[in-house]
Design a protein around this motif. Structure first.
Motif, mmCIF file in Angstrom:
data_model
loop_
_atom_site.group_PDB
_atom_site.id
_atom_site.type_symbol
_atom_site.label_atom_id
_atom_site.label_comp_id
_atom_site.label_asym_id
_atom_site.label_seq_id
_atom_site.Cartn_x
_atom_site.Cartn_y
_atom_site.Cartn_z
ATOM 1 N N LEU A 5 31.910 -18.259 87.559
ATOM 2 C CA LEU A 5 31.091 -18.558 88.661
ATOM 3 C C LEU A 5 31.346 -19.982 89.270
ATOM 4 O O LEU A 5 31.296 -20.306 90.438
ATOM 5 C CB LEU A 5 29.599 -18.602 88.050
ATOM 6 N N GLU A 6 31.772 -21.305 88.452
ATOM 7 C CA GLU A 6 31.911 -22.275 89.083
ATOM 8 C C GLU A 6 33.159 -22.282 89.957
ATOM 9 O O GLU A 6 33.214 -23.129 91.175
ATOM 10 C CB GLU A 6 32.354 -23.303 87.996
ATOM 11 N N ASP A 7 34.157 -21.742 89.648
ATOM 12 C CA ASP A 7 35.346 -21.650 90.244
ATOM 13 C C ASP A 7 35.057 -20.891 91.470
ATOM 14 O O ASP A 7 35.652 -21.208 92.722
ATOM 15 C CB ASP A 7 36.507 -20.922 89.626
ATOM 16 N N SER A 8 34.241 -19.732 91.522
ATOM 17 C CA SER A 8 33.863 -18.980 92.819
ATOM 18 C C SER A 8 33.313 -20.096 93.647
ATOM 19 O O SER A 8 33.594 -19.860 94.933
ATOM 20 C CB SER A 8 33.146 -18.044 92.330
ATOM 21 N N LEU A 9 32.241 -20.729 93.291
ATOM 22 C CA LEU A 9 31.570 -21.825 94.140
ATOM 23 C C LEU A 9 32.380 -22.723 94.687
ATOM 24 O O LEU A 9 32.198 -22.984 95.877
ATOM 25 C CB LEU A 9 30.546 -22.443 93.194
ATOM 26 N N LYS A 10 33.346 -23.348 94.011
ATOM 27 C CA LYS A 10 34.330 -24.305 94.706
ATOM 28 C C LYS A 10 35.284 -23.544 95.569
ATOM 29 O O LYS A 10 35.358 -24.090 96.593
ATOM 30 C CB LYS A 10 35.303 -24.793 93.397
ATOM 31 N N GLU A 11 35.655 -22.461 95.273
ATOM 32 C CA GLU A 11 36.393 -21.462 96.430
ATOM 33 C C GLU A 11 35.816 -21.410 97.592
ATOM 34 O O GLU A 11 36.182 -21.468 98.737
ATOM 35 C CB GLU A 11 36.896 -20.385 95.822
ATOM 36 N N PHE A 12 34.513 -21.110 97.654
ATOM 37 C CA PHE A 12 33.474 -20.547 98.546
ATOM 38 C C PHE A 12 33.344 -21.802 99.376
ATOM 39 O O PHE A 12 33.459 -22.130 100.536
ATOM 40 C CB PHE A 12 32.226 -20.214 98.093
ATOM 41 N N GLU A 13 33.293 -23.079 98.619
ATOM 42 C CA GLU A 13 32.798 -24.361 99.306
ATOM 43 C C GLU A 13 34.108 -24.782 100.093
ATOM 44 O O GLU A 13 34.029 -25.128 101.392
ATOM 45 C CB GLU A 13 32.704 -25.458 98.147
#
Length: 82
Positions: free
Chosen positions: A36-44
């Motif tokens: 989830l954290e990596d997905s949020l970073k990638e989304f950002e």
């Protein structure tokens, strides 16, 4: 960190590089294997790249308008339309 390396890390990618990175981000996110954290970073990062691409397209559009003969929006003739 030497000054040139610091400047290079702050430099924004050009349009083509940003688009390639966006495509890679989408593939990674669609793969479903990111936390989830990596997905949020990638989304950002994707949002930032999208804004950069939109701005590059806006600038290109403005340049095309300036270079057109009368400055008005118009369709460019297709091959064979002359």
């Amino acid at each position: 960190m030497p000054r040139k390396q610091a400047e290079a890390s702050n430099a924004q990618p050009d349009f083509e590089t940003a688009m390639t990175e966006l495509e890679t981000l989408v593939q990674r996110m669609e793969g479903g294997e990111l936390s989830l954290e990596d997905s949020l970073k990638e989304f950002e990062r994707g949002v930032k790249l999208t804004r950069l691409c939109q701005e590059a397209l806006k600038v290109a559009e403005q340049r095309v308008k300036l270079l057109s003969a009368d400055g008005q929006e118009s369709d460019f003739p297709q091959q064979g339309d002359a």
